[in-house]
Design an enzyme around this catalytic site. Structure first.
Site, short mmCIF file in Angstrom:
data_model
loop_
_atom_site.label_atom_id
_atom_site.label_comp_id
_atom_site.label_asym_id
_atom_site.label_seq_id
_atom_site.Cartn_x
_atom_site.Cartn_y
_atom_site.Cartn_z
N PRO A 94 1.44 4.15 8.47
CA PRO A 94 0.35 3.31 7.96
C PRO A 94 -0.63 2.92 9.06
CG PRO A 94 2.43 2.61 7.02
CD PRO A 94 2.76 3.65 8.07
N CYS A 95 -1.91 2.86 8.69
CA CYS A 95 -2.96 2.70 9.70
C CYS A 95 -3.53 1.29 9.78
CB CYS A 95 -4.10 3.67 9.40
SG CYS A 95 -4.93 3.36 7.82
N GLN A 96 -3.11 0.39 8.87
CA GLN A 96 -3.82 -0.89 8.76
C GLN A 96 -3.82 -1.69 10.06
OE1 GLN A 96 -1.68 0.36 6.62
NE2 GLN A 96 -2.43 0.16 4.52
N PHE A 98 -4.02 -0.60 13.00
CA PHE A 98 -4.85 0.04 14.03
C PHE A 98 -6.34 0.12 13.64
CE2 PHE A 98 -0.64 2.15 14.06
CZ PHE A 98 -0.18 1.69 15.28
N SER A 99 -6.63 -0.13 12.38
CA SER A 99 -7.98 0.12 11.87
C SER A 99 -9.01 -0.80 12.49
CB SER A 99 -8.00 -0.04 10.34
OG SER A 99 -9.32 0.11 9.85
#
Length: 411
Positions: A94-96, A98-99
């Protein structure tokens, strides 16, 4: 008689199946997919497990949503037994956390799933790796650690760990809008190849070399505007009661002046369906509709987010909104439906319009709730979020074809 060679892939953090769909269309054979959320897994299961029979699911792994850490703990020996049998492990955590569009929380527990990914690679030892995440994955967190050597981007941590496991790796920042996806979406793509099999260096050049022929075969251009992607889904085409959202209306298809991209996305789906899947319109208040009409008529700049003091000036109650430009590619699709105002109608985008922009074909049906909120945000991934989190299948298909070519070249 020539027997078709099977090229096997496992999809980690699979979401609703955007990457798996592209790899399926490229000719890969799925073994299984790991996705924690029940909502997203339901979409993947309906389309790719039940409908397309993409996965040769092992009997030892229940065909349901799984947390990767539970799989690592319960099935470590089964995963080890796959060594030498898996060509590709694809997907990214999941990227949240790092976004750059979000809060960039260093302590977000989801960030630690990067190391679960590394552990999975260590056990399975696939021939190749395709890892995807947001561009912010390549930036260090801004913290107060005295030892700045500890403050490094997660991308470098992953590269170092994969190198130690025996992989040659090559990082890339790729804008999917250059590959037929009608959306400005830059992503970190890491390609790894086991050191004894060769180098991943040719990946991006092969993408560029094969792009024109790939898109020509699809019948589309390398750059597709927003209007060219969704102009057949206008609300003014007509409405009928939504079959999967009680009390709401869904839009009917238009068959006039279809663009090449719209024809590609629709396929033969409209021959069996009079309305597009997940094409239910939001119910806006009178005041919000009035605000939207004012923005469409008078706001001077399309494609740029309206926030700060301008929100009050234009009567915008939400945190911000972007008036979409029909003659440009879309900004990055997110999981928040209120982020964008349709380019010609006073409403937010539908799930299907977002899916089109992400290059999901219309036959790919999105399951479970449309939206959610409050405490349920922690456990539910509704349709808008499933689409916003996905990898565009069109790009995934081209990447899958390139990886197959690299695999053959490596042999």
């Amino acid at each position: 008689m020539t027997v078709k060679k099977s090229h096997t892939v496992i999809d980690l953090f699979a979401g609703c199946g955007g990457l798996s769909l592209g790899l399926y269309q490229a000719g890969w054979d799925g073994l299984f997919a790991i996705e924690k959320n029940d909502f997203a897994f339901e979409t993947l299961k309906f389309n790719l497990i039940d409908n397309k029979k993409h996965f040769k699911w092992p009997k030892w792994l229940p065909q349901k949503a799984h947390d990767i850490n539970e799989v690592l703990e319960k099935y470590a020996e089964k995963l080890k037994s796959l060594q030498g049998k898996v060509d590709l492990v694809a997907g990214g955590p999941p990227c949240q956390g790092f976004s750059m569009a979000g809060k960039r929380v260093e302590d977000d527990v989801r960030n630690q799933l990067v190391f679960s990914y590394i552990q999975f690679i260590k056990l399975v030892q696939p021939k190749m790796i395709l890892f995807e995440n947001v561009k912010g994955f390549t930036y260090a967190f801004d913290n107060d650690k005295k030892d700045k050597s500890q403050n490094e981007p997660y991308s470098l941590k992953v590269i170092r760990e994969l190198d130690a496991l025996g992989y040659n790796v090559k990082p890339h920042i790729i804008d999917f809008s250059n590959y037929g996806v009608p959306q400005r979406r830059k992503r970190f793509i890491l390609v790894g190849v086991r050191q004894e099999l060769g180098s991943p260096d040719e990946f991006e050049q092969l993408l560029k070399n094969n792009k024109d022929a790939f898109l020509k075969q699809k019948g589309i251009k390398s750059t597709v505007t927003l209007q060219e992607a969704i102009s057949d889904l206008l609300q003014k085409n007509g409405e009928v009661p939504s079959p999967d959202r009680k009390g709401f209306m869904s839009g009917e298809y238009s068959d006039e002046n279809l663009t090449a991209y719209e024809q590609l996305m629709r396929g033969d789906y409209p021959s069996t369906h009079t309305i597009a899947d997940s094409h239910s319109f939001a119910k806006h208040s009178v005041d919000k509709t009035k605000c939207f009409n004012k923005l469409l008529a008078k706001y001077p700049q399309r494609g740029k987010r309206i926030d700060g003091d301008a929100r009050e000036q234009w009567g915008i109650k939400q945190r911000g909104i972007t008036v979409l430009d029909p003659n440009a590619v879309s900004p990055t699709i997110t999981g928040h439906p209120d982020d964008y105002l349709h380019y010609s109608e006073p409403r937010i985008m539908t799930v299907r319009e977002c899916a089109r922009i992400q290059s999901f074909p219309d036959w790919y049906e999105i399951k479970k709730k449309y939206t959610t909120g409050g405490k349920l945000r922690k456990v539910e991934v509704p349709r808008y979020t499933q689409i916003g989190n996905a990898i565009p299948p069109l790009f995934a298909e081209l990447a899958g074809k390139v990886l197959l070519k690299m695999l053959e070249n490596g042999r």
